[in-house]
Scaffold this motif. Sequence first.
Motif, mmCIF file in Angstrom:
data_model
loop_
_atom_site.group_PDB
_atom_site.id
_atom_site.type_symbol
_atom_site.label_atom_id
_atom_site.label_comp_id
_atom_site.label_asym_id
_atom_site.label_seq_id
_atom_site.Cartn_x
_atom_site.Cartn_y
_atom_site.Cartn_z
ATOM 1 N N VAL A 35 0.844 -1.195 0.000
ATOM 2 C CA VAL A 35 0.000 0.000 0.000
ATOM 3 C C VAL A 35 0.881 1.248 0.000
ATOM 4 C CG1 VAL A 35 -1.758 1.294 1.265
ATOM 5 C CG2 VAL A 35 -1.827 -1.215 1.232
ATOM 6 N N LEU A 36 0.599 2.143 -0.956
ATOM 7 C CA LEU A 36 1.269 3.433 -1.015
ATOM 8 C C LEU A 36 0.231 4.543 -0.974
ATOM 9 C CD1 LEU A 36 3.906 2.857 -3.869
ATOM 10 C CD2 LEU A 36 4.267 2.694 -1.402
ATOM 11 N N ILE A 37 0.660 5.704 -0.540
ATOM 12 C CA ILE A 37 -0.200 6.887 -0.543
ATOM 13 C C ILE A 37 0.369 7.885 -1.546
ATOM 14 C CG2 ILE A 37 -0.938 6.595 1.866
ATOM 15 C CD1 ILE A 37 1.073 8.939 2.525
ATOM 16 N N ARG A 38 -0.486 8.716 -2.102
ATOM 17 C CA ARG A 38 -0.009 9.830 -2.923
ATOM 18 C C ARG A 38 -0.096 11.076 -2.043
ATOM 19 N NH1 ARG A 38 0.698 10.754 -8.537
ATOM 20 N NH2 ARG A 38 -0.551 8.936 -9.060
ATOM 21 N N ARG A 39 1.053 11.699 -1.818
ATOM 22 C CA ARG A 39 1.151 12.855 -0.930
ATOM 23 C C ARG A 39 0.529 14.087 -1.576
ATOM 24 N NH1 ARG A 39 5.035 12.600 3.193
ATOM 25 N NH2 ARG A 39 5.147 14.857 3.047
ATOM 26 N N ARG A 40 -0.159 14.857 -0.785
ATOM 27 C CA ARG A 40 -0.766 16.093 -1.279
ATOM 28 C C ARG A 40 0.284 17.200 -1.483
ATOM 29 N NH1 ARG A 40 -5.654 17.308 -2.306
ATOM 30 N NH2 ARG A 40 -6.553 15.611 -1.120
ATOM 31 N N ASP A 41 1.340 17.216 -0.666
ATOM 32 C CA ASP A 41 2.309 18.317 -0.745
ATOM 33 C C ASP A 41 3.178 18.287 -2.000
ATOM 34 O OD1 ASP A 41 3.885 16.150 0.043
ATOM 35 O OD2 ASP A 41 4.843 17.205 1.695
ATOM 36 N N GLY A 43 2.633 15.520 -4.588
ATOM 37 C CA GLY A 43 1.983 14.701 -5.614
ATOM 38 C C GLY A 43 2.654 13.374 -5.891
ATOM 39 N N LYS A 44 3.687 13.024 -5.115
ATOM 40 C CA LYS A 44 4.417 11.778 -5.341
ATOM 41 C C LYS A 44 3.861 10.649 -4.489
ATOM 42 C CE LYS A 44 8.839 13.879 -6.540
ATOM 43 N NZ LYS A 44 10.276 13.899 -6.217
ATOM 44 N N TRP A 45 4.080 9.424 -4.971
ATOM 45 C CA TRP A 45 3.738 8.242 -4.182
ATOM 46 C C TRP A 45 4.746 8.092 -3.052
ATOM 47 C CZ3 TRP A 45 -0.782 5.988 -4.539
ATOM 48 C CH2 TRP A 45 -1.508 6.102 -5.724
ATOM 49 N N ALA A 46 4.285 7.541 -1.933
ATOM 50 C CA ALA A 46 5.138 7.404 -0.752
ATOM 51 C C ALA A 46 4.634 6.270 0.126
ATOM 52 C CB ALA A 46 5.135 8.707 0.050
ATOM 53 N N LEU A 47 5.496 5.838 1.009
ATOM 54 C CA LEU A 47 5.077 4.927 2.071
ATOM 55 C C LEU A 47 4.336 5.747 3.115
ATOM 56 C CD1 LEU A 47 8.474 3.041 2.429
ATOM 57 C CD2 LEU A 47 6.362 2.105 1.457
ATOM 58 N N PRO A 48 3.302 5.183 3.721
ATOM 59 C CA PRO A 48 2.666 5.912 4.827
ATOM 60 C C PRO A 48 3.631 6.013 6.010
ATOM 61 C CG PRO A 48 1.662 3.742 4.527
ATOM 62 C CD PRO A 48 2.674 3.904 3.444
ATOM 63 N N GLY A 49 3.407 7.011 6.829
ATOM 64 C CA GLY A 49 4.243 7.187 8.005
ATOM 65 C C GLY A 49 4.225 8.624 8.458
ATOM 66 N N GLY A 50 5.012 8.912 9.473
ATOM 67 C CA GLY A 50 5.054 10.275 9.978
ATOM 68 C C GLY A 50 5.863 10.376 11.250
ATOM 69 N N ILE A 51 5.740 11.512 11.885
ATOM 70 C CA ILE A 51 6.507 11.847 13.081
ATOM 71 C C ILE A 51 5.964 11.100 14.297
ATOM 72 C CG2 ILE A 51 7.064 13.754 14.650
ATOM 73 C CD1 ILE A 51 7.074 15.588 12.195
#
Length: 151
Positions: A35-41, A43-51
Amino acid sequence: MRRLWQFVQTVIGIIFRHPIPGTSIIPILPDGRIVLIRRRDNGKWALPGGIVDWGEDIPTAVQRELAEETGLDLVKIRRLVGVYSAPDRDPRIHSICIVVEAEVKGRMKVQDTLEVMEIQAFLPTALPPGQLSHDHTQQLQDYFAGFTTLA
């Protein structure tokens, strides 16, 4: 008063001059798709995650970020893929990213519309072409090679 200002400057320097810990998740559905997400900031595909939030451990951050960005539930963390700490790995801040492979289940649904434009599951052999956001291309290459990376 001058002494107080020096103290405040020191504290601010300590807080803002240190890397921020975060996570990236390689979410694996029961059928083996990633599963990948497309980032709004960007527009690229990315792995989910965060701080990682204050008072939170890595497994809790993984579970929270996965749910917030994809709507999926964490079944279990399968393995540590690596720790990525290059100062330029995230164009916004110096972050240290702990990357894990995770078994997930549920229905994909964008939860955080401020960060995520789209969610999609890909076969490992059919990931979106082109450069992924941040250093996620490298993280996935290390994952597929079976590495546990400290970079």
